[in-house]
Design an enzyme around this catalytic site. Structure first.
Site, PDB file in Angstrom:
ATOM      1  N   ASP A   1       0.864  -1.175   0.000  1.00  0.00           N
ATOM      2  CA  ASP A   1       0.000   0.000   0.000  1.00  0.00           C
ATOM      3  C   ASP A   1       0.905   1.231   0.000  1.00  0.00           C
ATOM      4  O   ASP A   1       2.056   1.166   0.439  1.00  0.00           O
ATOM      5  CB  ASP A   1      -0.888  -0.057   1.250  1.00  0.00           C
ATOM      6  CG  ASP A   1      -1.639   1.231   1.461  1.00  0.00           C
ATOM      7  OD1 ASP A   1      -2.332   1.662   0.520  1.00  0.00           O
ATOM      8  OD2 ASP A   1      -1.513   1.818   2.552  1.00  0.00           O
TER       9      ASP A   1
ATOM     10  N   ASP B   1      -0.027   5.042   0.870  1.00  0.00           N
ATOM     11  CA  ASP B   1      -0.152   6.069   1.913  1.00  0.00           C
ATOM     12  C   ASP B   1      -0.307   5.434   3.292  1.00  0.00           C
ATOM     13  O   ASP B   1      -1.230   4.663   3.534  1.00  0.00           O
ATOM     14  CB  ASP B   1      -1.353   6.972   1.617  1.00  0.00           C
ATOM     15  CG  ASP B   1      -1.200   7.655   0.262  1.00  0.00           C
ATOM     16  OD1 ASP B   1      -0.062   8.028  -0.082  1.00  0.00           O
ATOM     17  OD2 ASP B   1      -2.208   7.792  -0.457  1.00  0.00           O
TER      18      ASP B   1
END
Ligand SMILES: [Zn+2]
Length: 558
Positions: free
Chosen positions: A42, A44
Site C-alpha cells: 500500500d 499512503d
C-alpha cells in the site's frame, strides 16, 4: 520415481486437486516451491506518510526504514508492486499528472517498483479495484507474472488486508494511529512497522527451505499428525515435502483424522491409533495399548520420524515411544525441553499459518516441496468420489453450519437466515453436515437450499465442495477442504484460535465475525459466552456481499 505398490493409500503420482488447478491461463506459476514471488505495498501510511489527497511531490516522506527494507526484498529476488486507492483522482483533488509526479518522487526516494496499480475510483463507483475489493491484487499478480497466492500484501488498514485475503494472497497489517482496533483484531498477521513486516516475510520464506539437505537418504519416514480432519489437511504440504525426500511415508493419525488422512497425496500407508495426550476427549491410558503401539511403530522400520503438532500439543510422549521403538532420527516442534528425545528440536513463533508451521518443521528435518509443487493444500483426486448427479451443475454455494467444536460452528439461527438471504440473492444453496448434524441442516435448508445433512462422508463432501463457487463455513474441516480444492471461502471465524494460523490457506477468503469477541484465544470447544456473540452478530447481507467480492477476478484472471 518409486514403484506403485498394492497399498490403497499409495498414490504419489495421482492427480491432485489444488487451488492452482483453477488458475487461469494468464497465471504463470513459478516452479520454485517458495512461499512468495512478490510483495505488494500500500502507498499512503505504509510506504510514505499519509498526506491526504497529496498531489505534491515535495510532500512525499518515506516511513522510517522503508528504503533499506525494500532493498532487502529486492536483494532476496522478490518483485515489488504498489497497490493504492487514489480516490482523489475521481474527486478531482489532483490530476493524473500530479499523481505521476508523486510516484516518480517515491521511486527517487525508495527505488524502482516493478508495477504500480492504482484505483482511481470512489466508493460510489462500485468498481472491482478499490480495496477492499481484490481487483488491484489480481492485476498486480498478473503484471508480475505470478499468482495471487504467491503474493503478500503489506498495508496499514483493514481494507488492505481484506483485499489481499479476497484475492487469495497473504496480508500483513502494519497499524498506524489511524488503524482501528477491530481492524487490528481481525488481521491474521500484524507487524509493528514496515522493516519488521519485511523481516518476517523473509524469515517465513527462509523457514520452509532446508538449511542443509538430509545427510543420509531416508528410506522410510514416519510422519505423525493426530487430532482432527482439519489438522491433518493443513499438514498436507509438509507431508508432501517429506514424501519428496523419502522412499516411503507412513502416516500415524488418530481416529478423528483418518478420513482426511485417506485424502492426502504422498502417503503410502496409514496407521490409525488414538494418542491420549493429544485427543481432546481421551479415554484412560491403557498400558497394553501403548505397548502395542510401540511395537507397531517399531515394525515400520522407519529411519526418520517427523512429529507434527499444534502449538498447545506436546510431541514428547510420542517421541519417547519412538525412541523405545528404535527410531533414531526424530524431529518435532517443542518449546518444552526435550532432553535426548528429539534430534531436531524446532521452534516456531506464534501466528504462522499451520501449513507453513508444519512445512518449516519438514525443512528443519531436511525436506522441502519438490520443484513444481506449490505450498498449497491438496487432495488425492482418486480418493474423491464422483459428485452425486442429482445435485445439478457446478456453481452452487455450500453452506456448512456445523463443526465438531460448537464454539466454531455457525449458530443455527444465523445459518437459517444466511440460507434465506443467499437464496433471495439468487444463489443455489447446498446445506452440508455430518450424520449428527441432520437436525440443523434440515432446519437451515428449510429456509432455502437443499439439505445434504448426513449424506456424505469427508471424501464425498470434498467432491461437493470442489464444484462449489464458494463455501460458507466456520473454522472447521470443510474450510480446509475448500482451500484444498481452490474454492473461495466465506469464513465465519470464531476467534477462539488465531485466524493467522487457522484461516483458509492460500485461497480467496472473506473473514466475517467479531474478531475481538470475548472468546478470543480461549481455544474453547464450546462457546464460553452466552449467545455466541462473535458469530451471531453477522448480518446475512455481509455473506451475500462477501460472495460478490470473491467473484472479482480483476478482469479475466480466472
Ligand atoms: Zn477502482
Amino acid at each position: 520415481m518409486r514403484q506403485d505398490q498394492e497399498d490403497p493409500y499409495q498414490r504419489r503420482s495421482a492427480q491432485v486437486y489444488a487451488a492452482a488447478d483453477r488458475a487461469g491461463s494468464g497465471s504463470v506459476a513459478s516452479p520454485r516451491p517458495v512461499l512468495y514471488d512478490a510483495v505488494l505495498l500500500d502507498r499512503d501510511g505504509t510506504l510514505i506518510e499519509d498526506v491526504p489527497y497529496n498531489g505534491d511531490p515535495e510532500k512525499v516522506r518515506p516511513v522510517p526504514g522503508a528504503r533499506a527494507a525494500l532493498d532487502r526484498l529486492r536483494a532476496a529476488g522478490l518483485r515489488l508492486a504498489v497497490v493504492t486507492n487514489q480516490s482523489g483522482l475521481a474527486r478531482g483533488y489532483f490530476t493524473g499528472e500530479q499523481m505521476r509526479a508523486v510516484h516518480a518522487r517515491v521511486e527517487e526516494l525508495l527505488g524502482r517498483f516493478d508495477a504500480w496499480l492504482v484505483c482511481p475510483h470512489d466508493d460510489a463507483d462500485g468498481c472491482d479495484c478499490r480495496k477492499p475489493a481484490p481487483g488491484l491484487v489480481h492485476a498486480a499478480a498478473r503484471e508480475m507474472g505470478t499468482t495471487t497466492s504467491r503474493c503478500v500484501l503489506v498495508g496499514d488498514i483493514g481494507r488492505d488486508v481484506a483485499a489481499a485475503l479476497a484475492a487469495g494472497a497473504a496480508g500483513v497489517l502494519v497499524p498506524t494511529p489511524v488503524t482501528r482496533p477491530e481492524e487490528i483484531a481481525a488481521a491474521g498477521w500484524v507487524a509493528s512497522d514496515l522493516p519488521s513486516a519485511v523481516h518476517e516475510i523473509l524469515r517465513r520464506q527462509q523457514a520452509v527451505q532446508p538449511a542443509t539437505p538430509p545427510t543420509e537418504p531416508v528410506r522410510t519416514a514416519l510422519v505423525v499428525r493426530s487430532d482432527s480432519a482439519g489438522d491433518v489437511l493443513v499438514t498436507g504440504p509438509a507431508i508432501r515435502a517429506v514424501a519428496a525426500g523419502a522412499q516411503r511415508v507412513v502416516l500415524l493419525c488418530g481416529p478423528r483424522g483418518r478420513a482426511a488422512a485417506n485424502l492426502l497425496p504422498g502417503v503410502d500407508e496409514i496407521i490409525e491409533h488414538p494418542l491420549p495426550w493429544i485427543d481432546p476427549t481421551p479415554g484412560p491410558v491403557d498400558p497394553q495399548a501403548i505397548r502395542d503401539l510401540t511395537a507397531r511403530l517399531g515394525a515400520i522400520g522407519a529411519d526418520q520420524a517427523v512429529v507434527f503438532t499444534s502449538f498447545h500439543q506436546s510431541a514428547l510422549p510420542l517421541a519417547l515411544l519412538l525412541r523405545m521403538a528404535g527410531i533414531d532420527r526424530i524431529a518435532a516442534i517443542s518449546d518444552d525441553y526435550p532432553g535426548s528425545l528429539l534430534d531436531v528440536r524446532h521452534r516456531v513463533p506464534v501466528g504462522v499459518p499451520e501449513p507453513e508451521r508444519a512445512l518449516s518443521l519438514a525443512a528443519a528435518a531436511g525436506h522441502r516441496l519438490p520443484d513444481g509443487d506449490e505450498p498449497v493444500l491438496r487432495l488425492r483426486r482418486d480418493a474423491v468420489p464422483p459428485r452425486p448427479a442429482d445435485l445439478g451443475d457446478p456453481g452452487y454455494v455450500v453452506l456448512h453450519p456445523g463443526s465438531a467444536a460448537s464454539s466454531r460452528a455457525c449458530p443455527p439461527e444465523l445459518a437459517t437466515r444466511i440460507a434465506g438471504a443467499l437464496t433471495d440473492a439468487g444463489h443455489r444453496v447446498l446445506v452440508t453436515g455430518g450424520p449428527d448434524e441432520r437436525a440443523v441442516t434440515a432446519r437451515v435448508a428449510a429456509a432455502g437450499g437443499t439439505d445434504l445433512g448426513g449424506r456424505t462422508d469427508l471424501a464425498g463432501l470434498a467432491a461437493i465442495v470442489a464444484d462449489a463457487s464458494a463455501v460458507v463455513v466456520g473454522n472447521t474441516g470443510p474450510a480446509h477442504l475448500a482451500a484444498a480444492t481452490g474454492v473461495p471461502v466465506v469464513s465465519l471465524f470464531a476467534p477462539t484460535v488465531p485466524f493467522g494460523q487457522w484461516g483458509p490457506y492460500r485461497v480467496p477468503a472473506v473473514r466475517l465475525g467479531d474478531a475481538a469477541g470475548p472468546c478470543r484465544d480461549t481455544r474453547a470447544a464450546s462457546c464460553p459466552v452466552p449467545g455466541h456473540p462473535c458469530l451471531s452478530g453477522i448480518d446475512p447481507e455481509q455473506v451475500v456481499d462477501a460472495l460478490r467480492t470473491l467473484t472479482v477476478s480483476g478482469g479475466g484472471g480466472r
